[in-house]
Enzyme design. Structure first.
Site, PDB file in Angstrom:
ATOM      1  N   ASN A 155     -10.060  -4.221  -1.609  1.00  0.00           N
ATOM      2  CA  ASN A 155      -9.105  -3.956  -2.687  1.00  0.00           C
ATOM      3  C   ASN A 155      -8.930  -5.238  -3.495  1.00  0.00           C
ATOM      4  O   ASN A 155      -8.707  -6.308  -2.923  1.00  0.00           O
ATOM      5  CB  ASN A 155      -7.765  -3.488  -2.112  1.00  0.00           C
ATOM      6  CG  ASN A 155      -7.884  -2.142  -1.414  1.00  0.00           C
ATOM      7  OD1 ASN A 155      -8.652  -1.286  -1.834  1.00  0.00           O
ATOM      8  ND2 ASN A 155      -7.141  -1.959  -0.335  1.00  0.00           N
ATOM      9  N   VAL A 182      -2.191  -8.102  -0.234  1.00  0.00           N
ATOM     10  CA  VAL A 182      -2.218  -9.462   0.313  1.00  0.00           C
ATOM     11  C   VAL A 182      -3.297 -10.236  -0.435  1.00  0.00           C
ATOM     12  O   VAL A 182      -4.477  -9.849  -0.410  1.00  0.00           O
ATOM     13  CB  VAL A 182      -2.504  -9.463   1.833  1.00  0.00           C
ATOM     14  CG1 VAL A 182      -2.553 -10.892   2.355  1.00  0.00           C
ATOM     15  CG2 VAL A 182      -1.450  -8.651   2.592  1.00  0.00           C
ATOM     16  N   HIS A 220     -10.035 -10.062   1.743  1.00  0.00           N
ATOM     17  CA  HIS A 220     -10.270  -9.430   3.039  1.00  0.00           C
ATOM     18  C   HIS A 220     -11.124  -8.188   2.865  1.00  0.00           C
ATOM     19  O   HIS A 220     -11.016  -7.476   1.874  1.00  0.00           O
ATOM     20  CB  HIS A 220      -8.957  -9.071   3.745  1.00  0.00           C
ATOM     21  CG  HIS A 220      -7.974  -8.320   2.900  1.00  0.00           C
ATOM     22  ND1 HIS A 220      -7.200  -8.946   1.942  1.00  0.00           N
ATOM     23  CD2 HIS A 220      -7.650  -7.006   2.845  1.00  0.00           C
ATOM     24  CE1 HIS A 220      -6.425  -8.049   1.342  1.00  0.00           C
ATOM     25  NE2 HIS A 220      -6.694  -6.853   1.867  1.00  0.00           N
ATOM     26  N   ILE A 221     -11.951  -7.941   3.855  1.00  0.00           N
ATOM     27  CA  ILE A 221     -12.759  -6.723   3.905  1.00  0.00           C
ATOM     28  C   ILE A 221     -12.144  -5.826   4.966  1.00  0.00           C
ATOM     29  O   ILE A 221     -12.011  -6.230   6.126  1.00  0.00           O
ATOM     30  CB  ILE A 221     -14.228  -7.018   4.264  1.00  0.00           C
ATOM     31  CG1 ILE A 221     -14.835  -8.016   3.278  1.00  0.00           C
ATOM     32  CG2 ILE A 221     -15.032  -5.703   4.281  1.00  0.00           C
ATOM     33  CD1 ILE A 221     -16.261  -8.429   3.617  1.00  0.00           C
ATOM     34  N   HIS A 222     -11.765  -4.613   4.546  1.00  0.00           N
ATOM     35  CA  HIS A 222     -11.304  -3.624   5.524  1.00  0.00           C
ATOM     36  C   HIS A 222     -12.534  -2.998   6.171  1.00  0.00           C
ATOM     37  O   HIS A 222     -13.453  -2.555   5.470  1.00  0.00           O
ATOM     38  CB  HIS A 222     -10.532  -2.492   4.839  1.00  0.00           C
ATOM     39  CG  HIS A 222      -9.236  -2.882   4.203  1.00  0.00           C
ATOM     40  ND1 HIS A 222      -8.015  -2.640   4.799  1.00  0.00           N
ATOM     41  CD2 HIS A 222      -8.954  -3.477   3.015  1.00  0.00           C
ATOM     42  CE1 HIS A 222      -7.042  -3.061   3.983  1.00  0.00           C
ATOM     43  NE2 HIS A 222      -7.588  -3.569   2.904  1.00  0.00           N
TER      44      HIS A 222
HETATM   45  P1  AMP Z   1      -4.658  -4.706   0.915  1.00  0.00           P
HETATM   46  O1  AMP Z   1      -3.706  -3.629   0.494  1.00  0.00           O
HETATM   47  O2  AMP Z   1      -6.101  -4.404   0.674  1.00  0.00           O
HETATM   48  O3  AMP Z   1      -4.250  -6.049   0.329  1.00  0.00           O
HETATM   49  O4  AMP Z   1      -4.568  -4.787   2.481  1.00  0.00           O
HETATM   50  C1  AMP Z   1      -3.660  -5.577   3.174  1.00  0.00           C
HETATM   51  C2  AMP Z   1      -3.677  -5.074   4.584  1.00  0.00           C
HETATM   52  O5  AMP Z   1      -3.087  -6.050   5.404  1.00  0.00           O
HETATM   53  C3  AMP Z   1      -2.903  -3.766   4.803  1.00  0.00           C
HETATM   54  O6  AMP Z   1      -3.780  -2.788   5.335  1.00  0.00           O
HETATM   55  C4  AMP Z   1      -1.820  -4.172   5.788  1.00  0.00           C
HETATM   56  O7  AMP Z   1      -1.520  -3.159   6.721  1.00  0.00           O
HETATM   57  C5  AMP Z   1      -2.424  -5.397   6.441  1.00  0.00           C
HETATM   58  N1  AMP Z   1      -1.487  -6.345   7.005  1.00  0.00           N
HETATM   59  C6  AMP Z   1      -0.392  -6.866   6.398  1.00  0.00           C
HETATM   60  N2  AMP Z   1       0.213  -7.742   7.221  1.00  0.00           N
HETATM   61  C7  AMP Z   1      -0.513  -7.776   8.358  1.00  0.00           C
HETATM   62  C8  AMP Z   1      -0.407  -8.480   9.584  1.00  0.00           C
HETATM   63  N3  AMP Z   1       0.585  -9.344   9.818  1.00  0.00           N
HETATM   64  N4  AMP Z   1      -1.334  -8.274  10.549  1.00  0.00           N
HETATM   65  C9  AMP Z   1      -2.342  -7.407  10.333  1.00  0.00           C
HETATM   66  N5  AMP Z   1      -2.517  -6.717   9.191  1.00  0.00           N
HETATM   67  C10 AMP Z   1      -1.607  -6.893   8.220  1.00  0.00           C
END
Ligand code: AMP
Length: 114
Positions: free
Chosen positions: A87, A96, A100-102
């Site tokens: 994203n 965030v 990051h790669i989901h």
């Molecule tokens: P995005 O919306 O692509 O920026 O994804 C951010 C991801 O980070 C979401 O899927 C959240 O659930 C995950 N996330 C946020 N805080 C944490 C955390 N402390 N540990 C693990 N995952 C997190």
């Protein structure tokens, strides 16, 4: 360079995470709000905010992240396939601002995404 984020705190072990892989360049941990039986985030240790900030200087690092996703998917037993998502920015649903790669797997995933 991105601002510090919650992922920076995870890299520095200031907050806990369920870490599944780490090397000199990246860290992988389970998403706190999983959207599939396997939902892992693979992040560079270098704080790049997102792909909008990535440059040719990051080429090798970006390739490393993808190959790390592949290795973790194999480790997680996702032989039937999986989905990777990055994203990017507000319109991309990024929350965030640390690249990051989901990695999502363990169930059938529909297309198109929401
Ligand atoms: P995005 O919306 O692509 O920026 O994804 C951010 C991801 O980070 C979401 O899927 C959240 O659930 C995950 N996330 C946020 N805080 C944490 C955390 N402390 N540990 C693990 N995952 C997190």
């Amino acid at each position: 360079m991105s601002e510090d984020t919650i992922f920076g705190k995870i890299i520095r072990r200031e907050i806990p995470a369920d870490i599944v892989y780490e090397d000199d360049l990246c860290l992988a941990f389970r998403d706190v709000a999983p959207q599939a039986p396997v939902h892992i985030l693979v992040i560079p240790k270098q704080p790049i905010a997102n792909l909008l900030e990535a440059t040719a200087e990051h080429q090798a690092l970006l390739g490393h992240l993808l190959l790390t996703v592949k290795a973790i998917a194999a480790q997680e037993g996702l032989a039937e396939g999986y989905r990777t998502v990055i994203n990017t920015g507000p319109a991309g649903g990024q929350t965030v601002y640390h690249l990051h790669i989901h990695l999502l797997g363990g169930r059938s995933l529909a297309w198109p995404p929401g």
